[in-house]
Write an enzyme that holds these catalytic residues in place. Structure first.
Site, PDB file in Angstrom:
ATOM      1  N   SER A 150      -4.830  -3.735  -4.263  1.00 23.24           N
ATOM      2  CA  SER A 150      -6.240  -4.129  -4.409  1.00 23.24           C
ATOM      3  C   SER A 150      -6.895  -3.251  -5.474  1.00 23.24           C
ATOM      4  O   SER A 150      -7.677  -3.715  -6.302  1.00 23.24           O
ATOM      5  CB  SER A 150      -6.978  -3.964  -3.081  1.00 23.24           C
ATOM      6  OG  SER A 150      -6.406  -4.792  -2.097  1.00 23.24           O
ATOM      7  N   ARG A 179       5.391  -0.861   0.035  1.00 21.00           N
ATOM      8  CA  ARG A 179       5.721  -1.092  -1.382  1.00 21.00           C
ATOM      9  C   ARG A 179       6.669   0.003  -1.834  1.00 21.00           C
ATOM     10  O   ARG A 179       7.825   0.013  -1.487  1.00 21.00           O
ATOM     11  CB  ARG A 179       4.428  -1.129  -2.213  1.00 21.00           C
ATOM     12  CG  ARG A 179       3.630  -2.396  -2.018  1.00 21.00           C
ATOM     13  CD  ARG A 179       2.213  -2.260  -2.488  1.00 21.00           C
ATOM     14  NE  ARG A 179       1.481  -1.328  -1.626  1.00 21.00           N
ATOM     15  CZ  ARG A 179       0.196  -1.050  -1.722  1.00 21.00           C
ATOM     16  NH1 ARG A 179      -0.510  -1.608  -2.666  1.00 21.00           N
ATOM     17  NH2 ARG A 179      -0.389  -0.219  -0.893  1.00 21.00           N
ATOM     18  N   LYS A 235     -14.123   4.566   2.428  1.00 23.08           N
ATOM     19  CA  LYS A 235     -13.861   3.887   1.164  1.00 23.08           C
ATOM     20  C   LYS A 235     -15.065   3.078   0.731  1.00 23.08           C
ATOM     21  O   LYS A 235     -15.674   2.384   1.540  1.00 23.08           O
ATOM     22  CB  LYS A 235     -12.680   2.929   1.328  1.00 23.08           C
ATOM     23  CG  LYS A 235     -11.346   3.611   1.355  1.00 23.08           C
ATOM     24  CD  LYS A 235     -10.256   2.573   1.266  1.00 23.08           C
ATOM     25  CE  LYS A 235      -8.894   3.161   1.532  1.00 23.08           C
ATOM     26  NZ  LYS A 235      -7.862   2.135   1.607  1.00 23.08           N
ATOM     27  N   HIS A 279      -0.531  -9.253  -0.156  1.00 21.87           N
ATOM     28  CA  HIS A 279      -0.944  -9.460   1.242  1.00 21.87           C
ATOM     29  C   HIS A 279      -0.576 -10.881   1.706  1.00 21.87           C
ATOM     30  O   HIS A 279      -0.058 -11.074   2.805  1.00 21.87           O
ATOM     31  CB  HIS A 279      -2.462  -9.298   1.393  1.00 21.87           C
ATOM     32  CG  HIS A 279      -2.996  -7.933   1.092  1.00 21.87           C
ATOM     33  ND1 HIS A 279      -4.021  -7.718   0.203  1.00 21.87           N
ATOM     34  CD2 HIS A 279      -2.659  -6.708   1.566  1.00 21.87           C
ATOM     35  CE1 HIS A 279      -4.308  -6.421   0.158  1.00 21.87           C
ATOM     36  NE2 HIS A 279      -3.493  -5.779   0.960  1.00 21.87           N
TER      37      HIS A 279
HETATM   38  P1  ADP Z   1      -5.265  -0.026   3.539  1.00 18.35           P
HETATM   39  O1  ADP Z   1      -6.537   0.412   2.890  1.00 18.35           O
HETATM   40  O2  ADP Z   1      -5.255   0.077   5.025  1.00 18.35           O
HETATM   41  O3  ADP Z   1      -3.996   0.512   2.915  1.00 18.35           O
HETATM   42  P2  ADP Z   1      -4.775  -2.458   2.104  1.00 18.35           P
HETATM   43  O4  ADP Z   1      -5.640  -3.680   2.121  1.00 18.35           O
HETATM   44  O5  ADP Z   1      -4.690  -1.729   0.825  1.00 18.35           O
HETATM   45  O6  ADP Z   1      -5.288  -1.582   3.292  1.00 18.35           O
HETATM   46  O7  ADP Z   1      -3.324  -2.839   2.584  1.00 18.35           O
HETATM   47  C1  ADP Z   1      -3.053  -3.353   3.863  1.00 18.35           C
HETATM   48  C2  ADP Z   1      -1.557  -3.322   4.090  1.00 18.35           C
HETATM   49  O8  ADP Z   1      -0.909  -4.195   3.172  1.00 18.35           O
HETATM   50  C3  ADP Z   1      -0.920  -1.952   3.885  1.00 18.35           C
HETATM   51  O9  ADP Z   1       0.134  -1.807   4.824  1.00 18.35           O
HETATM   52  C4  ADP Z   1      -0.378  -2.026   2.486  1.00 18.35           C
HETATM   53  O10 ADP Z   1       0.731  -1.167   2.302  1.00 18.35           O
HETATM   54  C5  ADP Z   1       0.058  -3.478   2.443  1.00 18.35           C
HETATM   55  N1  ADP Z   1       0.106  -3.994   1.083  1.00 18.35           N
HETATM   56  C6  ADP Z   1      -0.815  -3.854   0.119  1.00 18.35           C
HETATM   57  N2  ADP Z   1      -0.419  -4.450  -1.031  1.00 18.35           N
HETATM   58  C7  ADP Z   1       0.806  -4.978  -0.774  1.00 18.35           C
HETATM   59  C8  ADP Z   1       1.772  -5.686  -1.547  1.00 18.35           C
HETATM   60  N3  ADP Z   1       1.571  -5.942  -2.841  1.00 18.35           N
HETATM   61  N4  ADP Z   1       2.918  -6.078  -0.953  1.00 18.35           N
HETATM   62  C9  ADP Z   1       3.135  -5.763   0.343  1.00 18.35           C
HETATM   63  N5  ADP Z   1       2.296  -5.083   1.130  1.00 18.35           N
HETATM   64  C10 ADP Z   1       1.137  -4.693   0.593  1.00 18.35           C
END
Ligand code: ADP
Length: 160
Positions: free
Chosen positions: A129, A91, A42, A18
């Site tokens: 995460s 990803r 969630k 992120h």
């Molecule tokens: P959500 O629950 O909405 O998917 P996340 O916090 O998991 O929220 O992710 C928010 C955004 O960041 C999503 O678009 C996800 O694909 C992206 N994201 C998560 N991890 C990574 C990463 N390692 N590299 C790039 N983008 C990421």
């Protein structure tokens, strides 16, 4: 008109993946709002307030980034705050279908808002995460996967 992007997500917790996306997009916009979702579906490890604190500490070097919460539709929040672009990270191929569906749905309800998909950097494409929580609960090392403040916060949570 100032250019405002919103980066919505759960951020439970924020990872280096992120942080990388935010570092890369912050120079492109006047303001970037990291929008912490309070998802009803969630179960989260950190409360929205804790997540916000961890994001702010991890991004204190970026002056045009702020953190906020939302309950409802991202597009409603954006209309209220004059934001034009939704940023999402991509990803692996498995992210694609979900992101395409969300982008199309948002286009339908708010045609004036664009979705910008940013590819994860190669060193973070496997970081999620969910994955870091699994690692943390099983005693794995989190170095380079999440910011130092997140490592400390996770250690505290796990001890509880
Ligand atoms: P959500 O629950 O909405 O998917 P996340 O916090 O998991 O929220 O992710 C928010 C955004 O960041 C999503 O678009 C996800 O694909 C992206 N994201 C998560 N991890 C990574 C990463 N390692 N590299 C790039 N983008 C990421």
């Amino acid at each position: 008109m100032s250019r405002v992007a919103v980066y919505p997500g759960s951020f439970d917790p924020i990872t280096m993946g992120h942080v990388d996306i935010i570092n890369r997009i912050s120079p492109l916009y006047d303001e970037v709002i990291v929008l912490v979702a309070q998802s009803s579906q969630k179960q989260s490890l950190f409360t929205p307030e804790e997540r916000r604190g961890l994001i702010e500490s991890s991004l204190s070097h970026l002056k045009n980034v702020k953190v906020d919460f939302f309950h409802g539709l991202t597009t409603d929040y954006m209309k209220k705050h004059g934001a034009q672009v939704i940023v999402r990270g991509l990803r692996a191929v498995v992210d694609f279908e979900y992101e395409m569906t969300m982008a199309n749905m948002n286009k339908k309800i708010a045609p004036e808002i664009e979705t910008l998909l940013v590819f994860a950097s190669p060193e973070y494409y496997y970081v999620s995460s969910r994955g870091v929580k699994e690692l943390a609960f099983n005693g794995g090392a989190l170095k380079d996967l999440v910011p130092q403040v997140v490592i400390e916060a996770m250690q505290k949570k796990i001890k509880k």
